[in-house]
Design a protein around this motif. Structure first.
Motif, PDB file in Angstrom:
ATOM      1  N   ALA A 194      64.452  14.732  -3.391  1.00 13.98           N
ATOM      2  CA  ALA A 194      63.310  14.844  -3.153  1.00 13.98           C
ATOM      3  C   ALA A 194      62.845  16.085  -2.777  1.00 13.98           C
ATOM      4  O   ALA A 194      61.432  16.564  -3.070  1.00 13.98           O
ATOM      5  N   SER A 195      63.310  16.848  -2.088  1.00 11.77           N
ATOM      6  CA  SER A 195      62.921  18.247  -1.563  1.00 11.77           C
ATOM      7  C   SER A 195      62.879  19.306  -2.944  1.00 11.77           C
ATOM      8  O   SER A 195      61.991  20.029  -2.568  1.00 11.77           O
ATOM      9  N   THR A 196      63.821  19.242  -3.513  1.00 14.80           N
ATOM     10  CA  THR A 196      63.831  20.059  -5.016  1.00 14.80           C
ATOM     11  C   THR A 196      62.394  19.695  -5.789  1.00 14.80           C
ATOM     12  O   THR A 196      61.641  20.756  -6.026  1.00 14.80           O
ATOM     13  N   ALA A 197      62.038  18.506  -5.813  1.00  9.76           N
ATOM     14  CA  ALA A 197      61.001  18.180  -6.707  1.00  9.76           C
ATOM     15  C   ALA A 197      59.674  18.827  -5.746  1.00  9.76           C
ATOM     16  O   ALA A 197      58.633  19.329  -6.528  1.00  9.76           O
ATOM     17  N   SER A 198      59.675  18.846  -4.529  1.00  2.40           N
ATOM     18  CA  SER A 198      58.747  19.299  -3.801  1.00  2.40           C
ATOM     19  C   SER A 198      58.511  20.786  -3.770  1.00  2.40           C
ATOM     20  O   SER A 198      57.519  21.316  -3.849  1.00  2.40           O
ATOM     21  N   ALA A 199      59.832  21.300  -3.720  1.00  5.52           N
ATOM     22  CA  ALA A 199      59.844  22.848  -3.643  1.00  5.52           C
ATOM     23  C   ALA A 199      59.209  23.253  -5.041  1.00  5.52           C
ATOM     24  O   ALA A 199      58.480  24.308  -5.100  1.00  5.52           O
ATOM     25  N   LEU A 200      59.277  22.703  -5.944  1.00  3.67           N
ATOM     26  CA  LEU A 200      58.712  23.161  -7.381  1.00  3.67           C
ATOM     27  C   LEU A 200      57.305  23.176  -7.479  1.00  3.67           C
ATOM     28  O   LEU A 200      56.726  23.763  -8.111  1.00  3.67           O
ATOM     29  N   SER A 201      56.646  22.205  -6.461  1.00  3.84           N
ATOM     30  CA  SER A 201      55.218  22.271  -6.430  1.00  3.84           C
ATOM     31  C   SER A 201      54.659  23.188  -5.812  1.00  3.84           C
ATOM     32  O   SER A 201      53.416  23.515  -5.807  1.00  3.84           O
ATOM     33  N   GLY A 202      55.375  23.951  -4.823  1.00  3.93           N
ATOM     34  CA  GLY A 202      54.916  24.923  -3.943  1.00  3.93           C
ATOM     35  C   GLY A 202      54.417  24.502  -2.635  1.00  3.93           C
ATOM     36  O   GLY A 202      54.316  23.534  -2.397  1.00  3.93           O
ATOM     37  N   VAL A 203      54.012  25.523  -1.655  1.00  8.30           N
ATOM     38  CA  VAL A 203      53.514  25.435  -0.469  1.00  8.30           C
ATOM     39  C   VAL A 203      52.326  24.507  -0.326  1.00  8.30           C
ATOM     40  O   VAL A 203      52.033  23.818   0.606  1.00  8.30           O
ATOM     41  N   GLY A 204      51.342  24.841  -1.035  1.00  9.97           N
ATOM     42  CA  GLY A 204      49.998  24.413  -1.170  1.00  9.97           C
ATOM     43  C   GLY A 204      49.907  22.937  -1.596  1.00  9.97           C
ATOM     44  O   GLY A 204      48.830  22.369  -1.177  1.00  9.97           O
ATOM     45  N   LYS A 205      50.901  22.356  -1.963  1.00  9.69           N
ATOM     46  CA  LYS A 205      50.885  21.287  -2.626  1.00  9.69           C
ATOM     47  C   LYS A 205      51.702  20.083  -1.942  1.00  9.69           C
ATOM     48  O   LYS A 205      51.596  19.446  -0.945  1.00  9.69           O
ATOM     49  N   GLY A 206      52.982  20.313  -2.504  1.00 10.99           N
ATOM     50  CA  GLY A 206      53.901  19.241  -1.826  1.00 10.99           C
ATOM     51  C   GLY A 206      54.258  19.234  -0.408  1.00 10.99           C
ATOM     52  O   GLY A 206      54.315  18.480   0.167  1.00 10.99           O
ATOM     53  N   ILE A 207      54.516  20.558   0.178  1.00 12.09           N
ATOM     54  CA  ILE A 207      55.076  20.727   1.308  1.00 12.09           C
ATOM     55  C   ILE A 207      53.787  20.471   2.328  1.00 12.09           C
ATOM     56  O   ILE A 207      53.978  19.837   3.313  1.00 12.09           O
ATOM     57  N   LYS A 208      52.535  21.045   2.047  1.00 13.73           N
ATOM     58  CA  LYS A 208      51.362  20.624   2.673  1.00 13.73           C
ATOM     59  C   LYS A 208      51.140  19.262   2.660  1.00 13.73           C
ATOM     60  O   LYS A 208      50.828  18.586   3.954  1.00 13.73           O
ATOM     61  N   TRP A 209      51.184  18.573   1.705  1.00  8.47           N
ATOM     62  CA  TRP A 209      50.949  17.019   1.547  1.00  8.47           C
ATOM     63  C   TRP A 209      52.013  16.269   2.398  1.00  8.47           C
ATOM     64  O   TRP A 209      51.578  15.516   3.318  1.00  8.47           O
ATOM     65  N   LEU A 210      53.208  16.506   2.414  1.00  3.42           N
ATOM     66  CA  LEU A 210      54.239  15.943   3.130  1.00  3.42           C
ATOM     67  C   LEU A 210      54.315  16.203   4.571  1.00  3.42           C
ATOM     68  O   LEU A 210      54.351  15.371   5.648  1.00  3.42           O
ATOM     69  N   SER A 211      53.792  17.428   4.985  1.00  4.82           N
ATOM     70  CA  SER A 211      53.654  18.125   6.226  1.00  4.82           C
ATOM     71  C   SER A 211      52.519  16.853   7.120  1.00  4.82           C
ATOM     72  O   SER A 211      52.663  16.577   8.275  1.00  4.82           O
ATOM     73  N   ASN A 212      51.579  16.894   6.189  1.00  2.68           N
ATOM     74  CA  ASN A 212      50.551  16.298   7.042  1.00  2.68           C
ATOM     75  C   ASN A 212      50.915  14.713   7.138  1.00  2.68           C
ATOM     76  O   ASN A 212      50.270  13.849   7.999  1.00  2.68           O
TER      77      ASN A 212
END
Length: 557
Positions: free
Chosen positions: A267-285
């Protein structure tokens, strides 16, 4: 003597083509080789690896307690000075026209989730419970372990480890990177933060060494956090009905470790491929929203008054004792079982370990904080990065951990909470509070929250490591490198957990490797402090002389 313009160009050699196109081959290859060698060594020669790592770890802890205690005190004091220093506090991490990229809510969410979220879910209950039973005051005979008069001491020590000291480590690394990368236009990589001291020499082998140390420390620091998270994730899966993942003692077995690592890293590798502004921001919220929900549950249905009292008194005790706590180093008198020897052992196992953990985590969190804080002033950054997350941790520890203590001290919990492994304590507590059915529902929510924290931490680490390897390039990274670091990070956690054996030995193996990896970077961080003060002082002089201090600022008329 005239003041020279600041260094605004640091040309780091990167490959023009091939598999490592856009990457510093020296940093990427050597850091990959070190991490891969650690994984292979831990798996193929677990006993030898354990013995050697333990001997190095014992030497470091026995001889560097003063170093770790005092450098964290330095970081706290410097952050306070920079926030209060008018010339420094108003400077932006960027040029004058830069504005923050993220809202305050998203900024706090990403900062908190990447910095402490995973460990907090484990230790918000487990650490106050431990210190309630034993702490320096108990060792010295001032309070009684497990008694009502020890509650305040439990929170004083918990707040020490998760408060201003932890976030000062992150803030120093983040400030140094943000200052030199966004004001000077230097690459977003660790070596740039030392340019006032070593100049263009950092473009070569010296800079490569700094970045390699940062990458290895990042992997080991994040591995420590993920190791705690994996144990708790497996406990949660067991609580909601997935059997066969734990051994008789309640800790994760090999199957549980491998299942958890596979799910988290995929799951984290898939999120990393999407970048900070997408996957990481979405998951953080998402995890901030779930965190607020869970915290609201403890506020409403937990030991509300007990937690409020612990919060107010704990903060008071912590702040009053902070000057002494930051500088006190206990040393053994050479007598086995004496109070001095016990105090030294306690401090080495808790405070020194935590300071090493936060230092190892600092290149990752610091670079990530710098990345999401462009356009904010130094004062805003320090206050936001130190005070707000610290208060969030304090609230969690007092209402989640306080409920556990109150249920045991004044309720009917008995050993239902205290008697289970650390990672399982929060699940045991909600089941005791709500009963089997509603406790299962809440356990599912905690598992989802834990999953988002683990994924946010891991994918952020993968992106940060790739940014350092790519000489500070924040743009898209080649997928194979993201895959490699995702697999490597999972490999480090799995290899050390499995090689360390059952009953907590795996976490001990990760802890040992992390303390060793943190020491070289602690030296880099002290140099960052010197470089930052020197740069801010010189910039104030440059502004008075009409010399540009940022890459996009024209000299005064």
């Amino acid at each position: 003597m005239s003041i020279k313009p600041p260094l605004t160009d640091l040309s780091i050699e990167t490959a023009d083509s091939g598999f490592y196109a856009g990457f510093s081959k020296q940093v990427a290859i050597i850091s990959k080789a070190i991490v891969a060698a650690l994984v292979v060594w831990a798996v193929v020669f677990p006993e030898q690896a354990g013995a050697i790592l333990n001997s190095i770890n014992s030497f470091i802890l026995a001889n560097t307690a003063y170093w770790y205690i005092w450098i964290v005190a330095l970081f706290v004091l410097l952050c306070i000075v920079l926030a209060l220093w008018p010339a420094a506090g108003r400077m932006k991490l960027g040029v004058d026209t830069d504005k923050p990229e993220f809202s305050n809510f998203s900024w706090f969410s990403m900062m908190f989730g990447a910095g402490i979220g995973v460990g907090m879910l484990t230790w918000a209950v487990a650490e106050p419970v431990y210190h309630f039973q034993n702490n320096p005051e108990v060792i010295m005979g001032i309070t009684e372990g497990g008694a009502a008069d020890n509650v305040r001491m439990a929170y004083k020590w918990s707040f020490l480890h998760w408060g201003l000291g932890a976030w000062a480590c992150y803030a120093i690394a983040g400030l140094a990177l943000g200052f030199f990368c966004y004001r000077r236009g230097l690459p977003l990589t660790m070596r740039s933060s030392l340019t006032p001291l070593f100049g263009k020499a950092l473009a070569g082998p010296l800079g490569n060494l700094v970045d390699i140390v940062a990458v290895v420390a990042t992997i080991l620091g994040v591995a420590q956090t993920l190791g705690f998270g994996v144990e708790q994730f497996v406990s949660g899966l067991t609580r909601i009905g997935f059997g066969g993942l734990t051994n008789e003692s309640g800790t994760a077995n090999t199957t549980g470790i491998l299942v958890a690592i596979f799910v988290i890293m995929a799951a984290s590798t898939a999120s990393a491929l999407s970048g900070v502004g997408k996957g990481i921001k979405w998951l953080s919220n998402i995890n901030m929203g779930l965190s607020i929900f869970l915290l609201g549950f403890f506020l409403l249905f937990g030991s509300t008054f007990f937690g409020l009292q612990a919060l107010v008194l704990g903060i008071w005790d912590y702040l009053i004792a902070l000057p002494e706590l930051l500088f006190t180093v206990w040393r053994s008198d050479g007598v086995e079982g004496s109070v001095a020897t016990k105090l030294e052992g306690w401090q080495g196992g808790w405070s020194v370990f935590y300071w090493a953990w936060w230092v190892a985590f600092a290149p990752f969190v610091g670079l990530f904080l710098a990345r999401i804080s462009k356009g904010r002033t130094i004062r805003e950054f320090v206050l936001g990065a130190m005070i707000v997350p610290s208060l969030m941790c304090f609230v969690w520890f007092t209402w989640a951990g306080g409920t556990a203590i109150d249920l045991t001290l004044n309720g009917d919990a008995g050993e239902a909470i205290f008697g289970v492994p650390d990672g399982d304590k929060i699940f045991a507590m909600v089941v005791h509070m709500l009963g089997a059915s509603l406790g299962w529902v809440m356990s599912v929510i905690i598992v989802v929250l834990l999953m988002t924290y683990l994924v946010t931490t891991a994918d952020s680490a993968v992106l940060i490591v790739n940014t350092i390897n790519a000489a500070g390039d924040e743009g898209p990274k080649a997928r194979p490198h993201i895959y490699f670091w995702g697999i490597a990070l999972g490999g480090v956690v799995a290899a050390l957990l499995i090689a360390g054996g059952q009953g907590g030995g795996g976490l001990k193996a990760i802890q040992t490797a992390m303390v060793i990896g943190a020491f070289p970077f602690s030296i880099v961080m002290v140099l960052q402090c010197v470089a930052l003060v020197k740069a801010i002082y010189n910039d104030s002089k440059r502004e008075q002389a009409g010399i540009a201090t940022t890459t996009a600022q024209e000299p005064a008329e």
